[in-house]
Scaffold this active site. Structure first.
Site, PDB file in Angstrom:
ATOM      1  N   SER A 194     -18.285-102.128  48.794  1.00 28.58           N
ATOM      2  CA  SER A 194     -19.304-101.271  50.144  1.00 28.58           C
ATOM      3  C   SER A 194     -18.601-100.654  51.112  1.00 28.58           C
ATOM      4  CB  SER A 194     -20.712-101.745  50.212  1.00 28.58           C
ATOM      5  OG  SER A 194     -21.270-102.442  49.504  1.00 28.58           O
TER       6      SER A 194
ATOM      7  N   ILE B 296      -9.997-103.141  40.078  1.00 29.87           N
ATOM      8  CA  ILE B 296      -9.672-101.585  39.726  1.00 29.87           C
ATOM      9  C   ILE B 296      -9.295-101.001  38.342  1.00 29.87           C
ATOM     10  CG2 ILE B 296      -7.008 -99.851  39.983  1.00 29.87           C
ATOM     11  CD1 ILE B 296      -9.236-101.119  42.895  1.00 29.87           C
TER      12      ILE B 296
ATOM     13  N   GLU C 191     -18.437 -88.496  39.883  1.00 27.40           N
ATOM     14  CA  GLU C 191     -18.325 -90.310  39.426  1.00 27.40           C
ATOM     15  C   GLU C 191     -19.849 -90.533  39.141  1.00 27.40           C
ATOM     16  OE1 GLU C 191     -15.472 -93.346  41.078  1.00 27.40           O
ATOM     17  OE2 GLU C 191     -16.441 -95.271  40.459  1.00 27.40           O
TER      18      GLU C 191
HETATM   19  C1  LIG Z   1     -16.264-104.040  36.879  1.00 22.13           C
HETATM   20  C2  LIG Z   1     -15.965-103.143  37.820  1.00 22.13           C
HETATM   21  C3  LIG Z   1     -15.170-102.363  37.846  1.00 22.13           C
HETATM   22  C4  LIG Z   1     -14.370-101.259  38.902  1.00 22.13           C
HETATM   23  N1  LIG Z   1     -13.842-100.230  39.021  1.00 22.13           N
HETATM   24  C5  LIG Z   1     -13.280 -99.541  40.304  1.00 22.13           C
HETATM   25  C6  LIG Z   1     -12.211 -99.053  40.508  1.00 22.13           C
HETATM   26  O1  LIG Z   1     -11.957 -98.519  39.397  1.00 22.13           O
HETATM   27  N2  LIG Z   1     -12.059 -98.489  42.052  1.00 22.13           N
HETATM   28  C7  LIG Z   1     -12.361 -98.953  42.708  1.00 22.13           C
HETATM   29  O2  LIG Z   1     -12.198 -98.862  44.025  1.00 22.13           O
HETATM   30  N3  LIG Z   1     -13.284 -99.747  42.696  1.00 22.13           N
HETATM   31  C8  LIG Z   1     -14.080-100.456  41.773  1.00 22.13           C
HETATM   32  N4  LIG Z   1     -14.906-101.639  41.261  1.00 22.13           N
HETATM   33  C9  LIG Z   1     -15.420-101.808  43.101  1.00 22.13           C
HETATM   34  C10 LIG Z   1     -17.321-101.625  42.756  1.00 22.13           C
HETATM   35  O3  LIG Z   1     -16.955 -99.682  42.780  1.00 22.13           O
HETATM   36  C11 LIG Z   1     -17.903-102.836  43.862  1.00 22.13           C
HETATM   37  O4  LIG Z   1     -17.764-103.824  43.340  1.00 22.13           O
HETATM   38  C12 LIG Z   1     -18.917-101.736  44.525  1.00 22.13           C
HETATM   39  O5  LIG Z   1     -18.867-100.740  45.077  1.00 22.13           O
HETATM   40  C13 LIG Z   1     -19.767-102.641  45.616  1.00 22.13           C
HETATM   41  O6  LIG Z   1     -18.496-103.641  45.850  1.00 22.13           O
HETATM   42  P1  LIG Z   1     -18.802-104.815  46.498  1.00 22.13           P
HETATM   43  O7  LIG Z   1     -18.242-105.620  45.253  1.00 22.13           O
HETATM   44  O8  LIG Z   1     -17.471-105.388  47.378  1.00 22.13           O
HETATM   45  O9  LIG Z   1     -19.942-105.657  46.776  1.00 22.13           O
HETATM   46  P2  LIG Z   1     -20.917-106.403  48.501  1.00 22.13           P
HETATM   47  O10 LIG Z   1     -20.195-104.577  49.005  1.00 22.13           O
HETATM   48  O11 LIG Z   1     -19.901-107.092  48.789  1.00 22.13           O
HETATM   49  O12 LIG Z   1     -21.810-106.218  48.440  1.00 22.13           O
HETATM   50  C14 LIG Z   1     -22.111-107.117  48.357  1.00 22.13           C
HETATM   51  C15 LIG Z   1     -23.936-106.665  48.413  1.00 22.13           C
HETATM   52  O13 LIG Z   1     -24.323-106.669  49.559  1.00 22.13           O
HETATM   53  C16 LIG Z   1     -24.948-105.002  48.978  1.00 22.13           C
HETATM   54  N5  LIG Z   1     -25.178-104.406  50.772  1.00 22.13           N
HETATM   55  C17 LIG Z   1     -23.853-103.315  50.723  1.00 22.13           C
HETATM   56  N6  LIG Z   1     -24.075-102.627  52.210  1.00 22.13           N
HETATM   57  C18 LIG Z   1     -25.411-102.764  51.735  1.00 22.13           C
HETATM   58  C19 LIG Z   1     -26.093-102.281  52.836  1.00 22.13           C
HETATM   59  N7  LIG Z   1     -25.542-100.892  53.620  1.00 22.13           N
HETATM   60  N8  LIG Z   1     -27.514-102.304  52.974  1.00 22.13           N
HETATM   61  C20 LIG Z   1     -27.974-103.647  52.010  1.00 22.13           C
HETATM   62  N9  LIG Z   1     -27.397-103.863  51.222  1.00 22.13           N
HETATM   63  C21 LIG Z   1     -25.557-103.743  51.136  1.00 22.13           C
HETATM   64  C22 LIG Z   1     -24.186-104.875  47.963  1.00 22.13           C
HETATM   65  O14 LIG Z   1     -25.700-103.480  47.385  1.00 22.13           O
HETATM   66  C23 LIG Z   1     -24.499-105.935  47.056  1.00 22.13           C
HETATM   67  O15 LIG Z   1     -25.945-106.220  46.547  1.00 22.13           O
HETATM   68  C24 LIG Z   1     -15.283-101.971  40.111  1.00 22.13           C
HETATM   69  C25 LIG Z   1     -16.238-103.123  40.239  1.00 22.13           C
HETATM   70  C26 LIG Z   1     -16.776-103.432  38.905  1.00 22.13           C
HETATM   71  C27 LIG Z   1     -17.710-104.583  39.193  1.00 22.13           C
END
Ligand SMILES: Cc1cc2nc3c(=O)[nH]c(=O)nc-3n(C[C@H](O)[C@H](O)[C@H](O)COP(=O)(O)OP(=O)(O)OC[C@H]3O[C@@H](n4cnc5c(N)ncnc54)[C@H](O)[C@@H]3O)c2cc1C
Length: 384
Positions: A135, A160, A245
């Site tokens: 995030s 990814i 997206e």
């Molecule tokens: C199947 C799959 C395909 C994907 N494909 C891609 C891709 O092609 N390219 C790419 O770059 N990424 C990709 N992603 C990554 C995806 O975009 C991230 O998983 C997503 O942005 C969340 O990041 P994180 O998993 O690190 O969660 P985190 O950022 O660790 O979040 C954990 C929790 O904290 C919450 N949180 C975070 N910030 C806040 C806030 N400010 N206030 C309150 N709550 C908050 C989140 O909502 C979540 O519930 C993919 C993910 C999956 C599972």
């Protein structure tokens, strides 16, 4: 009168050909590919040959020069493919990896990646997320240091899509680590570049036919000409891409929810319990009424927002609302549809369980619901 005001005749023709292709070339094989955890790589080329990636991309490079509504139609029709893994793989390439090349690439990069990408001859991926930064895009740590006419990249990416099989990756790197999110650049890394490896193919709950990778970069040398857009402009470019997206994901979720609803409505009329169709119990009838209301509300919000988006009007708040509402409602609807199927809904041979598994990523990927609500709140003037 047209059923949907948003689309022109060309979009509807595109819908027809996409629907035929999905029904004959994708849906019949979806179970096999989902089981295998992979769809044939050749599918990108076939989709490219038929012009499925071309709609919203520039004519000089083999596109049609149309607008985002082609992307919308493709996402809606792919919801009927029985495999959101295929939808994710093709969609990521055509609508997430190619547009930044069209928007920010030099002529040389467009010739090298965009033109063959539109034809489906090469496959793209977009690497933003890292093990310690999802995030918080500004907190990413992969570094690119200038060394003569090369960048030297060190770091890691995770989750990814297309990561295992892609021919090129648009990688977000810190080029000026002291500047936080203002120090990010996007750099293209080719498959096979020394030091660049796929460290792991990840196993996941849904989207099983798509590949999702963990990537490693160890002293990867990339020519400076592979810089996409301006140096340190990467955060803006990524956020620009997120708009499309998120809208694409939202309309995909609406279409998936509609498909799940249709399957379940049919089932509710056929399945007899206590001597009458299951759907005729008032509690179930009301569930169908609720689900259809949510689907229509989500679709109308999305179509209104797409109209703003394609006409260049400010719509960041609306896009975030679409992403939250459509994606969360699709999960809720898929869950209700499993319940309405009883034990059958829990069986792998029934499609509703797959829709639920595939939709579960929607409120997470491309920016979580919580992040979208933060965007909405800040745009209401409630920021710190
Ligand atoms: C199947 C799959 C395909 C994907 N494909 C891609 C891709 O092609 N390219 C790419 O770059 N990424 C990709 N992603 C990554 C995806 O975009 C991230 O998983 C997503 O942005 C969340 O990041 P994180 O998993 O690190 O969660 P985190 O950022 O660790 O979040 C954990 C929790 O904290 C919450 N949180 C975070 N910030 C806040 C806030 N400010 N206030 C309150 N709550 C908050 C989140 O909502 C979540 O519930 C993919 C993910 C999956 C599972």
């Amino acid at each position: 009168m047209k059923r949907e005001w948003l689309f022109d005749e060309e979009h509807e023709m595109f819908r027809e050909s996409t629907r035929r292709w999905v029904a004959t070339e994708v849906a019949p094989f979806a179970d096999e590919w989902e089981e295998k955890g992979e769809f044939p790589i050749d599918l990108y080329r076939k989709a490219g040959e038929l012009g499925f990636f071309a709609g919203a991309l520039p004519e000089e490079y083999g596109g049609v020069g149309g607008d985002f509504r082609y992307h919308v139609v493709f996402s809606e029709e792919l919801a009927l493919s029985r495999s959101y893994g295929v939808s994710a793989g093709l969609g990521l390439h055509g609508f997430i990896a190619l547009p930044p090349l069209a928007n920010f690439g030099t002529d040389e990069l467009k010739e090298r990646y965009l033109a063959p990408g539109i034809r489906g001859e090469i496959v793209g991926a977009l690497g933003v997320t890292e093990p310690d930064a999802g995030s918080d895009v500004g907190g990413l740590r992969t570094k690119a240091v200038r060394d003569g006419d090369h960048f030297v990249i060190n770091g890691a990416k995770t989750f990814i899509t297309n990561g295992v099989r892609a021919d090129f990756h648009i990688v977000a790197c810190k080029t000026d680590p002291d500047k936080g999110h203002r120090g990010i650049s996007q750099i293209i890394v080719d498959k096979g570049t020394p030091g660049f490896t796929v460290s792991r193919k990840l196993d996941k709950l849904g989207w099983r036919a798509s590949d999702t990778a963990e990537l490693s970069f160890e002293d990867v040398r990339v020519p400076v000409g592979n810089l996409l857009g301006r140096e340190n402009n990467g955060f803006y470019q990524i956020m620009h891409g997120f708009q499309a997206e998120r809208l694409g994901m939202a309309v995909g979720s609406v279409a998936a929810a509609q498909h799940c609803f249709d399957i379940t409505l049919k089932y509710a009329k056929e399945r007899r319990i206590f001597g009458k169709p299951m759907g005729n119990f008032q509690i179930n009838r009301h569930k169908f009424a609720d689900m259809l209301t949510w689907i229509e509300a989500a679709r109308r919000l999305c179509y209104h927002t797409i109209h703003l988006y394609v006409n260049g009007m400010e719509c960041a708040k609306e896009i975030a609302m679409c992403k939250v509402f459509a994606c969360e409602k699709a999960v809720e609807i898929a869950d209700m549809c499993i319940q309405l199927h009883g034990g059958y809904g829990y069986m792998m041979e029934y499609e509703v369980q797959r829709i639920w598994r595939d939709q579960r990523i929607q409120p997470i990927g491309g920016g979580t619901s919580e992040v979208q609500k933060e965007i909405i709140g800040k745009l209401l003037g409630l920021g710190d």
